[in-house]
Structures are given as C-alpha cells and as structure tokens.
Design an enzyme around this catalytic site. Structure first.
Site, PDB file in Angstrom:
ATOM      1  N   LYS A   1       0.944  -1.288   0.063  1.00 28.96           N
ATOM      2  CA  LYS A   1       0.266   0.012  -0.072  1.00 28.96           C
ATOM      3  C   LYS A   1       0.805   1.054  -0.233  1.00 28.96           C
ATOM      4  O   LYS A   1       0.549   2.395  -0.766  1.00 28.96           O
ATOM      5  CB  LYS A   1      -0.885   0.173   1.072  1.00 28.96           C
ATOM      6  CG  LYS A   1      -2.134   0.968   1.235  1.00 28.96           C
ATOM      7  CD  LYS A   1      -3.091   0.831   2.362  1.00 28.96           C
ATOM      8  CE  LYS A   1      -3.401  -0.604   2.941  1.00 28.96           C
ATOM      9  NZ  LYS A   1      -4.792  -0.811   2.827  1.00 28.96           N
TER      10      LYS A   1
ATOM     11  N   ARG B   1      -3.295   2.760   8.384  1.00 34.73           N
ATOM     12  CA  ARG B   1      -3.673   1.655   8.029  1.00 34.73           C
ATOM     13  C   ARG B   1      -2.339   0.694   8.203  1.00 34.73           C
ATOM     14  O   ARG B   1      -1.308   1.394   7.703  1.00 34.73           O
ATOM     15  CB  ARG B   1      -3.839   1.650   6.301  1.00 34.73           C
ATOM     16  CG  ARG B   1      -5.324   2.376   6.163  1.00 34.73           C
ATOM     17  CD  ARG B   1      -5.596   2.530   4.769  1.00 34.73           C
ATOM     18  NE  ARG B   1      -7.058   2.684   4.457  1.00 34.73           N
ATOM     19  CZ  ARG B   1      -7.395   3.873   4.165  1.00 34.73           C
ATOM     20  NH1 ARG B   1      -6.764   4.888   4.056  1.00 34.73           N
ATOM     21  NH2 ARG B   1      -8.721   4.111   3.882  1.00 34.73           N
TER      22      ARG B   1
ATOM     23  N   GLY C   1      -6.330 -10.666   8.508  1.00 32.13           N
ATOM     24  CA  GLY C   1      -5.979 -11.298   9.787  1.00 32.13           C
ATOM     25  C   GLY C   1      -5.278 -10.150  10.706  1.00 32.13           C
ATOM     26  O   GLY C   1      -5.205 -10.287  12.164  1.00 32.13           O
TER      27      GLY C   1
ATOM     28  N   MET D   1      -4.756  -6.085  11.974  1.00 33.50           N
ATOM     29  CA  MET D   1      -5.393  -4.695  11.995  1.00 33.50           C
ATOM     30  C   MET D   1      -5.487  -3.919  10.661  1.00 33.50           C
ATOM     31  O   MET D   1      -4.443  -3.875  10.006  1.00 33.50           O
ATOM     32  CB  MET D   1      -4.847  -4.028  13.182  1.00 33.50           C
ATOM     33  CG  MET D   1      -5.664  -2.644  13.585  1.00 33.50           C
ATOM     34  SD  MET D   1      -4.982  -1.229  13.938  1.00 33.50           S
ATOM     35  CE  MET D   1      -4.799  -0.441  12.535  1.00 33.50           C
TER      36      MET D   1
ATOM     37  N   ARG E   1      -3.503  -1.436  -6.518  1.00 27.68           N
ATOM     38  CA  ARG E   1      -2.639  -2.708  -6.592  1.00 27.68           C
ATOM     39  C   ARG E   1      -3.084  -3.314  -7.792  1.00 27.68           C
ATOM     40  O   ARG E   1      -4.136  -3.097  -8.164  1.00 27.68           O
ATOM     41  CB  ARG E   1      -2.838  -3.519  -5.333  1.00 27.68           C
ATOM     42  CG  ARG E   1      -4.426  -3.829  -5.032  1.00 27.68           C
ATOM     43  CD  ARG E   1      -4.447  -4.560  -3.616  1.00 27.68           C
ATOM     44  NE  ARG E   1      -5.870  -4.897  -3.608  1.00 27.68           N
ATOM     45  CZ  ARG E   1      -6.281  -5.102  -2.319  1.00 27.68           C
ATOM     46  NH1 ARG E   1      -5.704  -5.253  -1.209  1.00 27.68           N
ATOM     47  NH2 ARG E   1      -7.719  -5.162  -2.063  1.00 27.68           N
TER      48      ARG E   1
ATOM     49  N   HIS F   1      -3.628 -44.954  -9.331  1.00 28.31           N
ATOM     50  CA  HIS F   1      -4.186 -45.279 -10.656  1.00 28.31           C
ATOM     51  C   HIS F   1      -5.318 -44.394 -11.058  1.00 28.31           C
ATOM     52  O   HIS F   1      -5.298 -43.958 -12.279  1.00 28.31           O
ATOM     53  CB  HIS F   1      -4.720 -46.711 -10.748  1.00 28.31           C
ATOM     54  CG  HIS F   1      -5.221 -47.197 -12.014  1.00 28.31           C
ATOM     55  ND1 HIS F   1      -6.515 -47.353 -12.203  1.00 28.31           N
ATOM     56  CD2 HIS F   1      -4.876 -47.763 -13.138  1.00 28.31           C
ATOM     57  CE1 HIS F   1      -6.699 -47.667 -13.548  1.00 28.31           C
ATOM     58  NE2 HIS F   1      -5.623 -48.063 -13.893  1.00 28.31           N
TER      59      HIS F   1
ATOM     60  N   ARG G   1       1.746 -46.392 -21.904  1.00 25.31           N
ATOM     61  CA  ARG G   1       1.736 -47.218 -21.026  1.00 25.31           C
ATOM     62  C   ARG G   1       1.118 -48.572 -21.699  1.00 25.31           C
ATOM     63  O   ARG G   1       0.163 -48.875 -21.815  1.00 25.31           O
ATOM     64  CB  ARG G   1       1.271 -47.041 -19.832  1.00 25.31           C
ATOM     65  CG  ARG G   1       1.851 -46.109 -18.967  1.00 25.31           C
ATOM     66  CD  ARG G   1       1.072 -45.694 -17.706  1.00 25.31           C
ATOM     67  NE  ARG G   1       1.601 -45.080 -16.708  1.00 25.31           N
ATOM     68  CZ  ARG G   1       1.407 -43.608 -16.619  1.00 25.31           C
ATOM     69  NH1 ARG G   1       0.861 -42.887 -17.147  1.00 25.31           N
ATOM     70  NH2 ARG G   1       2.249 -43.096 -15.494  1.00 25.31           N
TER      71      ARG G   1
ATOM     72  N   GLU H   1      13.883 -44.769 -12.409  1.00 30.33           N
ATOM     73  CA  GLU H   1      12.738 -44.481 -11.529  1.00 30.33           C
ATOM     74  C   GLU H   1      13.065 -45.365 -10.352  1.00 30.33           C
ATOM     75  O   GLU H   1      12.143 -45.750  -9.275  1.00 30.33           O
ATOM     76  CB  GLU H   1      11.604 -44.968 -12.083  1.00 30.33           C
ATOM     77  CG  GLU H   1      11.412 -46.372 -13.004  1.00 30.33           C
ATOM     78  CD  GLU H   1       9.971 -46.661 -13.486  1.00 30.33           C
ATOM     79  OE1 GLU H   1       8.987 -46.118 -13.187  1.00 30.33           O
ATOM     80  OE2 GLU H   1      10.121 -47.695 -14.410  1.00 30.33           O
TER      81      GLU H   1
ATOM     82  N   SER I   1      14.293 -41.483 -19.487  1.00 34.34           N
ATOM     83  CA  SER I   1      13.009 -40.646 -19.122  1.00 34.34           C
ATOM     84  C   SER I   1      12.885 -41.027 -17.615  1.00 34.34           C
ATOM     85  O   SER I   1      12.942 -42.029 -17.205  1.00 34.34           O
ATOM     86  CB  SER I   1      12.078 -41.217 -19.827  1.00 34.34           C
ATOM     87  OG  SER I   1      10.542 -40.628 -19.542  1.00 34.34           O
TER      88      SER I   1
ATOM     89  N   GLY J   1      11.015 -41.579 -14.526  1.00 31.76           N
ATOM     90  CA  GLY J   1       9.545 -41.817 -13.999  1.00 31.76           C
ATOM     91  C   GLY J   1       9.415 -41.327 -12.336  1.00 31.76           C
ATOM     92  O   GLY J   1       9.855 -42.171 -11.543  1.00 31.76           O
ATOM     93  N   THR J   2       9.116 -40.185 -12.459  1.00 29.82           N
ATOM     94  CA  THR J   2       9.172 -39.627 -11.100  1.00 29.82           C
ATOM     95  C   THR J   2       7.991 -40.194 -10.025  1.00 29.82           C
ATOM     96  O   THR J   2       8.216 -39.722  -8.928  1.00 29.82           O
ATOM     97  CB  THR J   2       9.291 -38.140 -11.257  1.00 29.82           C
ATOM     98  OG1 THR J   2       8.361 -37.746 -12.138  1.00 29.82           O
ATOM     99  CG2 THR J   2      10.549 -37.502 -11.789  1.00 29.82           C
ATOM    100  N   ASN J   3       7.078 -40.842 -10.739  1.00 30.71           N
ATOM    101  CA  ASN J   3       6.199 -41.519  -9.642  1.00 30.71           C
ATOM    102  C   ASN J   3       6.809 -42.440  -9.003  1.00 30.71           C
ATOM    103  O   ASN J   3       6.711 -42.431  -8.006  1.00 30.71           O
ATOM    104  CB  ASN J   3       5.016 -42.057 -10.644  1.00 30.71           C
ATOM    105  CG  ASN J   3       4.082 -41.183 -11.348  1.00 30.71           C
ATOM    106  OD1 ASN J   3       4.323 -39.804 -11.124  1.00 30.71           O
ATOM    107  ND2 ASN J   3       3.717 -41.432 -12.683  1.00 30.71           N
TER     108      ASN J   3
ATOM    109  N   CYS K   1       8.614 -38.404 -17.523  1.00 28.71           N
ATOM    110  CA  CYS K   1       7.060 -38.676 -18.023  1.00 28.71           C
ATOM    111  C   CYS K   1       6.324 -39.086 -16.676  1.00 28.71           C
ATOM    112  O   CYS K   1       5.188 -39.670 -16.925  1.00 28.71           O
ATOM    113  CB  CYS K   1       7.204 -40.109 -18.888  1.00 28.71           C
ATOM    114  SG  CYS K   1       7.798 -41.431 -18.264  1.00 28.71           S
TER     115      CYS K   1
ATOM    116  N   TYR L   1      12.745 -32.580 -22.577  1.00 29.60           N
ATOM    117  CA  TYR L   1      11.322 -32.397 -22.851  1.00 29.60           C
ATOM    118  C   TYR L   1      10.604 -32.949 -21.744  1.00 29.60           C
ATOM    119  O   TYR L   1      11.084 -33.797 -21.012  1.00 29.60           O
ATOM    120  CB  TYR L   1      10.720 -33.579 -24.069  1.00 29.60           C
ATOM    121  CG  TYR L   1      10.992 -35.092 -23.843  1.00 29.60           C
ATOM    122  CD1 TYR L   1       9.957 -35.704 -23.048  1.00 29.60           C
ATOM    123  CD2 TYR L   1      12.111 -35.572 -24.218  1.00 29.60           C
ATOM    124  CE1 TYR L   1      10.016 -36.879 -22.888  1.00 29.60           C
ATOM    125  CE2 TYR L   1      12.166 -36.963 -24.095  1.00 29.60           C
ATOM    126  CZ  TYR L   1      11.133 -37.775 -23.217  1.00 29.60           C
ATOM    127  OH  TYR L   1      11.252 -39.020 -23.165  1.00 29.60           O
TER     128      TYR L   1
HETATM  129  C1  PEP Z   1       6.566 -43.183 -13.081  1.00 21.90           C
HETATM  130  O1  PEP Z   1       6.944 -44.125 -12.409  1.00 21.90           O
HETATM  131  O2  PEP Z   1       6.848 -42.054 -12.971  1.00 21.90           O
HETATM  132  C2  PEP Z   1       6.047 -43.496 -14.502  1.00 21.90           C
HETATM  133  C3  PEP Z   1       5.854 -42.525 -15.266  1.00 21.90           C
HETATM  134  O3  PEP Z   1       5.597 -44.921 -14.623  1.00 21.90           O
HETATM  135  P1  PEP Z   1       4.163 -45.468 -14.067  1.00 21.90           P
HETATM  136  O4  PEP Z   1       3.562 -44.222 -13.325  1.00 21.90           O
HETATM  137  O5  PEP Z   1       3.425 -46.224 -15.101  1.00 21.90           O
HETATM  138  O6  PEP Z   1       4.597 -46.406 -12.792  1.00 21.90           O
HETATM  139 MG    MG Z   2       6.850 -46.366 -13.102  1.00 22.93          MG
END
Ligand code: PEP
Ligand code: MG
Length: 880
Positions: free
Chosen positions: A25, A95, A104, A106, A348, A464, A570, A754, A773, A775-777, A840, A860
């Site tokens: 402000k 103010r 939250g 004054m 603002r 899933h 997949r 992964e 690639s 597979g960060t899951n 991915c 990518y």
């Molecule tokens: C992963 O593990 O990040 C992945 C892309 O494979 P999935 O999710 O099929 O295990």
């Molecule tokens: Mg996987």
C-alpha cells in the site's frame, strides 16, 4: 537510519519497487503521488520498524518519534491543518500494509485525531454538526474495537439504547445531539471496559494505532495466515498514516472501489461501484446498495457516478488510463470524492479469474502496453487447466458430501455406479454416471472412460484413478477417506448421508469436493486468446512437450493441444481390452515358454495395430513406447467367482488357476516381479512387443513415406546389466524384422530412471541407453519409501501441518527426488553428452516441477493430454 518515508504534496520518498520496505500500500501510494495523481499526503513507517520492534522487546527505534513528528508536520503544512487544533484539526487514517495483502491483521482506523475539542473544528469546516459527531463516534468505535480490543457489541448496544430513547429505528434518524450522547456513552463504556479513559490527545491516539498495527503482525490469525501462505514473519508490516479525506461530507462526496478491467471476464471496461455520501467501510458493510460507475452499464433505476458526479468521474477515467499505462497491469483501486474532488487511496494489481488473466495478458500485449514475453509470464499455467474443463457455477447451491484430493480438474454430475461394467452399460444408454470405487485398477478403465467423473475413497495423487483420469481428461476426486463404500449394499456413506447406486452426486476435481445431488455447471469457452497465448509461449520455450497417451483418442486430443510426440505409452493399458484380456491371461497361465508364445502370437496383431494407430496420429513425431511394467497378477481377476469364469473361458483347470494366482501374489508388488524383471524372466513378452512396434512403424513408414522414430523404453531398470539384456532382445527382434522386410528404420532404446540405484549408476546405464526418461512417480515412491497407493491416508496431514511443503507426488521434491534426478542427469551426460533426457512421471505436467526440469536441462517433459497447454506455458516461463 531512515524509518519514515513521506508521500504526497510534492514530497515523495518512496516508489512502487520499494514494497519490501514500504509494504504494497505504502509503495503504491508514493508511486501514485509521484506520477501526479491526487493522493492525500501522508507517510509510511517502514517494515524495518516492525522487525526492529520485535527484535527489541517491542520497543521502537530511538529516532522514530522524531521522524514521525517531522513527517506529520509536513502533512500539516501541506493541507493547512494541525493535529489537535480546535479550529482547523488535521485528521488521519492509520492503515497496515505488508508486502502482500494479509487478512488477519489490524486493517484501518479512520478519523484519528478527533476529540471533544477537534470535533468542533470538524463541525465548523464541514458546516455539519451531525456529520462531525457521527465521525467522532465512528472513530471511537473503530479505535475502541481494533486498538483497545473492546467487543463491538458493546458499541451496538449504546446505539440501540440511544435510538430507543429517541424513539427512532434507523441510524439515519439520529440527530447531532443524539450522536453526541452516543459519544459520551462510548467513552464511559470504554473507560469501564479498559480501566482507562479513552485517549483524548491525538498524539496518544496515533501511537496507540501504530502500536496496534505492529502488534497485530504477530496475532494468532496473522500467524496462521502466514504459515498457510509461506510468508516469513521477518517481512514485517508497514504503517501508513495519511490525511483524511471525507466521502461522507454531503452529496458531492462519495467513495468507491473499481477495477481498470472486468476482473471476471477481462473485458476492457471500467468496472466498479461507489456510494454517494459514504465512508469506505459503508461499501463493504453492504447496508446500502452500491451504484455502478459508468452510465452505459447502469440499469434504469441506478444512479451511475458518470451522471451523479460527472467531473470526478472524468477525472477517475483519466486516472484509470494513467494507472494502466504506468503499471502496465489491471489495477484494483480505492478512491474517495470530497466536495467533487477525486482522491486516490489505494492501487494494486487486481485479482482476476483464469479467463480474465488470459484475456488481459493477450489484449495488453496487442495494445502495446506489455510485450509478448511479459504476456506469457503473466498467466498462471495452472489456471489454464481450469479453462479447459467445465466448472461449478459459483452461484449454485450445494451440499458438501465429503472432500478428497483434487486429482483431475473439472466438474461432473451423474448417478452413482460402483463398478466399471455397470458404468459402461448405463453410459451406453445415455446416462451420465459417476464411477465411485474404493480404488481403481487397470480393469476399470472402460468404466472410467464411460463415466463423467470418478471418485475413489483411497489413494493419492498418483494412484491409478488419478493418473488415468487426468490422462482421459475426466474429473476425479481421489482418496476421499470420509466416504465409506459398501459394494455389497451398493451404498456410500459420508457425513450422515447414505446414498445408493442410482442417486446423483457432483464432484469438483479442482477442489476435491463431492456434493450431494446435481450442481449447476459452466461449460468452458476456449477463446482465440488461448491459441494466441499458446503460440507466443512456444516462441520462448526450449523444452519440448510430449504427452502420456496410449489410446488414439488421447493421442489425438494431445496433438490438438500441441503435443510434440508421445513421451510415455503405457502398453499394459492396452492389455485390458475385452478382445485381448483372454490371450493375456492365457499367457500368464501357460506352464512354459512354448505355451506363452502361443498366447503372445494372438496378442501380436492387436499390439501391432495399437502402435500403427499411434505412429500414424503422431506422424513425424517421436513416440516412446514402454514395454510391459506391472506385475502379472494385476491381469488376473481378484474374486474367486471371476477366477472360475476365466478358467472356464480359457478351458483351464480351476485348481491350476488358483495355484497360479497364489504363486503370483506378492507381499509388496510395487517392489516385486515387475518392469524389466518380467522381460528378463519372460523374454518372449518383450520380443512380441518389440516386434509389434517395429512392424507397426514399418507399416506407417510405407504408408506415409515419413518413418516414425520409435523410442523403446525399458521400465524399472536398476542395473546396467538389466538394460543390456533387455536391449539385446529388442535389437535382435529389430534385425529379424528389418531382414524380413528388406528395409530398416531408425529407433532408440532407452530406460526409465525410477529407482534410486538407477540414478546413482546412471553413468554406467548410459553406456547402453539412447535416452533416459525420469519416472518420477516411482522415483518419488522409492526415494521416499512412500507407497503411491497408500500415501493418501497420511500425506494430506503431512502437507497441512507443514512436515512436507507440498505433496511430492504432485510437485517434485527438489531436495531429495530432485537431487536424485540431478545425479542421473550428470552421470548420464558424462557418458553421453547428448543423451536424450525427458520426464514422464505426473510431475511432467506440474508447473513448478517443469521449472526444475528446465534448470537441470531436460530435453522434454511429457504429461497427460489436458496438461499439454499447461506444460507449454510453464516450459516457456521456465525458459524466460
Ligand atoms: C513413473 O513411475 O513415473 C511412471 C511414469 O510410470 P508409472 O506411473 O506407469 O509407474
Ligand atoms: Mg513407473
């Protein structure tokens, strides 16, 4: 040091870019004043004073009093009034103003400086006794409640009594003498409540208010807000003291709030409301109905500012122009008109909807206010996701049933069904259904596809249900633990409601909420601005954006959204089709390799067709196909009755079938016999898949003349040797297929990273890989030792209580999982400097994870189809 910065009346010591020191402000008041806008003069006590105050046991820096006195006397001179003067009193507002606006704390005290003396001066100056006494009582009320902590009901009581005694029902019927009695009553009451007389000296009032602002920085509500929004306590708040102007001094006075463009649509119109003869809080209080600004937008019975206060309106229009040209963004402004003269009290950058932010960015670039790069930076990528799906009508009534995770955006209504076959059956007859499951598995895909939306009671953001729903663009709420599903009784129970199959529910996948009955929705409208912004984003982007897709429909959707290939197909999702699941199960049941090959022979033509379709849709673009990944038992039915059915269909012995199912059962399947471990145990599976890929690619090459470049991806590799063995299988098939066809084709073989071990030995794995690639899951699951499928039970608590900053399955954990990715990138590129690198996992569609991918230099990102636009924009922003 300097603790106080003046603004207005030609003495501006602050600027817009000093918001860390002056708060939002204060910085903008100084900026507006310095570009010549009419800002009542005042000064800002810096955020550093707040910090010093708390570091020194709530004592102010020594020089502060002197600096405040100097700044105040500058204001007095500028407006020709004096603080505490009986004849010509200066009144001020006080103010708070932190770097970011923060509920939250004054907020505001108005009319400060009034007492039994100065009220006379105000009455004389305004020529209005009633106004003066009303202002005085408002001041005592505000100061009493926000600074002295007196319950506001105590003030209401006194007004009520006064009205009763005067025999009137409306505040407006009270006279100057009545308000004078109210003031006396207030002061007695405050003295009683606080044990001290109400402060009469304006000096004491001012320091009381300043102390209250700084004190409120550490109050519990402010602390909670800061914790939830990651705002460090060390930022502190500033205090703004400003000469009062009055919007309630008569019918040539007014107060209002407005946006320089429509904050809900982004349309370039002046949008706002005002009230004649009112003070700021009256607009918010909602007692009187605010009126529109422009005559063009007014209904017949409304009194627009343009006709009521034409001069001030013209001035406001000029201010609007100036502010937009100066700030180069849509502004949210507060103003007051005192005796036909306009004053600016705040500006603002205005909050806006996703649709408005897109439109404003594109139109401002087209108007030349900002450049394209700036337009691309302005739109929040996550907001795009919202624009691609229907949303609940904010005005619609709703009854909350339960809340889970916001797993896939969009809203959907439909009748409850508890199993996938039923969902498909009913949807086939044109019914809108919502599939409600404890959790889903690949067997449910057809039902998920048929449903308008999906609700699960278990599982996290990479469960899933969540992953598949996002891929399909179906709204999904996952892990709604407050709902209990009884498949047998065909009911769900939550929060005292019992709903049966066939009753209607509505879900909002953007918030995770599930509602009873149907709730009205708004369909998305994709404007031309969307395409324009996407084009601009592509100009600035370095990383490519691919999609995770295995069906032709998803692949086509993703291409429409601008996907530049497939980053993850997949293949197991292709195995559940009713036409093939029999052959898959036959393969699993086979006693030996010969038996498996017979079954795989039946699958080959199906897989070849799958890949041919994908290559055709992605003509000229890379397609990464991942060979079979999940443990085989996932393809067998779970219930004994179904097992019997399958045995019959296969002509197999039910006992043998049970034995095989028991053999395949694993205590910890995600760390079990899956991924490349399957390919190593049963090379014929990967051979069949490789053959289908090469034959499909050759067919498309022949048909279109443009040869696709298949990228074959081996999952769950942990050692160099695993990749070497599986890669040899693929290369062998390639040689055979090419020899038979009398032609060759370029292809790549790579792996997913992964598992932590894969990341740690990435340099050696890279010796036999053409690409990685991430597979960060699974990588998140394995680095944290945190089950993807069960984390929903406790992870939300971790996030809410700040143990983890964010759900690591949604936004990459830079410190841990990210470190693992860095190690693998360095290792891989040490061995092959041009190793192709992508991601991915679900993080490939998350803006902050995409920024991380840019930092570590991936080539990518790959994400579900509806996330492709989000990723294109996020990748552009990451590169800028
Ligand atoms: C992963 O593990 O990040 C992945 C892309 O494979 P999935 O999710 O099929 O295990
Ligand atoms: Mg996987």
């Amino acid at each position: 040091s300097k603790w106080v910065y003046s603004f207005g009346a030609g003495h501006n010591e602050g600027r817009a870019d000093m918001r860390d020191l002056l708060g939002g402000k204060g910085a903008n008041l100084a900026e507006m004043a310095s570009i010549g806008l009419p800002v009542p003069p005042g000064f800002t006590i810096t955020t550093e004073v707040c910090t010093a105050f708390y570091e020194n046991a709530r004592r102010y820096p020594d020089e502060l009093r002197g600096q405040v006195a100097d700044a105040l006397s500058r204001v007095e001179t500028a407006v020709g009034l004096r603080f505490g003067d009986r004849a010509k009193p200066l009144l001020v507002s006080v103010r708070s103003g932190a770097r970011v606006s923060m509920p939250g704390m004054m907020d505001t005290v108005l009319n400060l400086g009034l007492n039994d003396d100065t009220v006379q001066g105000l009455a004389a100056a305004s020529n209005d006794e009633r106004f003066a006494w009303d202002s005085y009582r408002r001041f005592i009320q505000m100061y009493g409640s926000v600074v002295l902590g007196v319950d506001h009901h105590r003030f209401e009581e006194i007004i009520e009594t006064t009205k009763h005694d005067a025999g009137v029902t409306e505040d407006t019927a009270l006279t100057a003498a009545d308000w004078q009695r109210v003031v006396a009553g207030y002061k007695d009451m405050v003295a009683q409540e606080t044990g001290k007389p109400f402060p009469e000296a304006p000096e004491d009032q001012l320091w009381g208010a300043i102390g209250a602002v700084f004190g409120s920085w550490m109050n519990p509500r402010a602390n909670t807000y800061r914790r939830l929004h990651d705002i460090p306590a060390s930022w502190g708040t500033a205090v703004n003291v400003q000469a009062m102007v009055f919007g309630n001094m008569g019918n040539d006075c007014a107060t209002g709030v407005c946006f320089t463009r429509d904050p809900s649509t982004g349309e370039n119109i002046f949008y706002g409301e005002y009230l004649v003869n009112a003070q700021g809080e009256d607009v918010v209080a909602g007692i009187r109905t605010p009126q529109p600004l422009s005559a063009a937008r007014a209904k017949p019975d409304e009194k627009p500012m343009e006709t009521v206060l034409p001069n001030a309106y013209d001035e406001l229009m000029r201010v609007r122009e100036t502010l937009e040209r100066h700030y180069r963004d849509m502004q949210d402004i507060e103003f007051t008109v005192q005796q036909n003269k306009l004053y600016m009290l705040q500006t603002r950058n205005g909050k806006r909807t996703a649709a408005a932010s897109l439109r404003i960015a594109v139109e401002m670039a087209n108007e030349g206010l900002i450049d394209r790069e700036e337009a691309v930076k302005r739109v929040n990528p996550s907001a795009l996701d919202q624009l691609l799906h229907p949303t609940l009508d904010p005005k619609a009534k709703r009854t909350l049933l339960s809340k889970g995770l916001p797993a896939s955006p969009g809203a959907a209504s439909g009748t409850i069904v508890f199993n996938a076959d039923e969902a498909e059956l009913r949807a086939g007859k044109g019914e809108a259904v919502v599939l409600v499951r404890i959790e889903t598995s690949p067997e449910d895909i057809h039902g998920m596809h048929a449903a308008r939306g999906i609700v699960t009671t278990r599982g996290g953001m990479t469960s899933h249900a969540a992953v598949v729903a996002r891929g399909m663009g179906r709204p999904c709420v996952a892990g709604a633990g407050g709902i209990t599903v009884d498949y047998g009784a065909q009911t769900l129970t939550a929060g005292g409601h019992v709903l049966r199959a066939g009753e209607t529910i509505t879900l909002d996948g953007a918030t995770g909420e599930v509602f009873v009955g149907s709730v009205a929705m708004i369909e998305p409208k994709l404007s031309g601005d969307f395409a324009t912004l996407m084009e601009w984003a592509d100009e600035f982007r370095r990383m490519k954006v691919r999609t995770n897709a295995e069906t032709p429909l998803d692949a086509e959707t993703a291409r429409k959204f601008g996907a530049e290939g497939i980053g993850l197909c997949r293949t197991e999702h292709m195995f559940f089709d009713p036409a093939r699941i029999g052959a898959v199960r036959q393969m699993i049941m086979a006693a030996d390799e010969r038996g498996r090959r017979v079954a795989l022979e039946k699958l080959l033509p199906f897989q070849r067709e799958d890949f041919t379709d994908l290559f055709r849709i992605m003509a000229g673009l890379p397609v990464t196909v991942r060979l079979l990944d999940p443990p085989l038992h996932e393809f067998l039915p779970h219930a004994d009755a179904e097992l019997e059915e399958v045995a019959q269909a296969l002509g197999a012995d039910i006992e043998a079938m049970r034995r095989r199912a028991a053999e395949l059962a694993e205590a910890n399947p995600m760390l079990g016999h899956r991924g490349c471990r399957l390919g190593i145990s049963y090379p014929e599976i990967y051979e069949m898949q490789a053959r289908a890929i090469f034959e499909g690619a050759l067919a498309v090459a022949k048909e279109t003349g443009a040869a696709p470049v298949p990228e074959i991806m081996i999952p769950l590799v942990g050692t160099r040797r695993e990749l070497e063995i599986t890669r040899a299988q693929v290369d062998k098939v390639a040689r055979e297929v090419f020899a038979a066809a009398g032609t060759t084709l370029e292809y790549l073989v790579g792996t997913m990273i992964e598992l932590p071990r894969a990341a740690l030995v990435a340099d050696r794995i890279a010796e036999v890989a053409d690409f990685f690639s991430f597979g960060t899951n699974d990588l998140t699951q394995t680095v944290f030792g945190l089950s993807r499928d069960d984390a929903g039970k406790f992870l939300p608590h971790y996030v809410e209580s700040g143990i983890l900053p964010k759900d690591p399955f949604v936004s990459i954990d830079v410190d841990g999982v990210g470190a693992m990715v860095r190690i693998a990138v360095e290792g891989g590129r040490k061995t092959k400097h041009d190793l192709k690198l992508g991601i991915c996992g679900e993080h490939g569609g998350d803006p902050s994870s995409i920024a991380f991918c840019e930092q570590v230099g991936l080539d990518y990102v790959s994400c579900s189809p509806y996330r492709v636009p989000v990723a294109r924009l996020a990748a552009a922003q990451a590169a800028l």
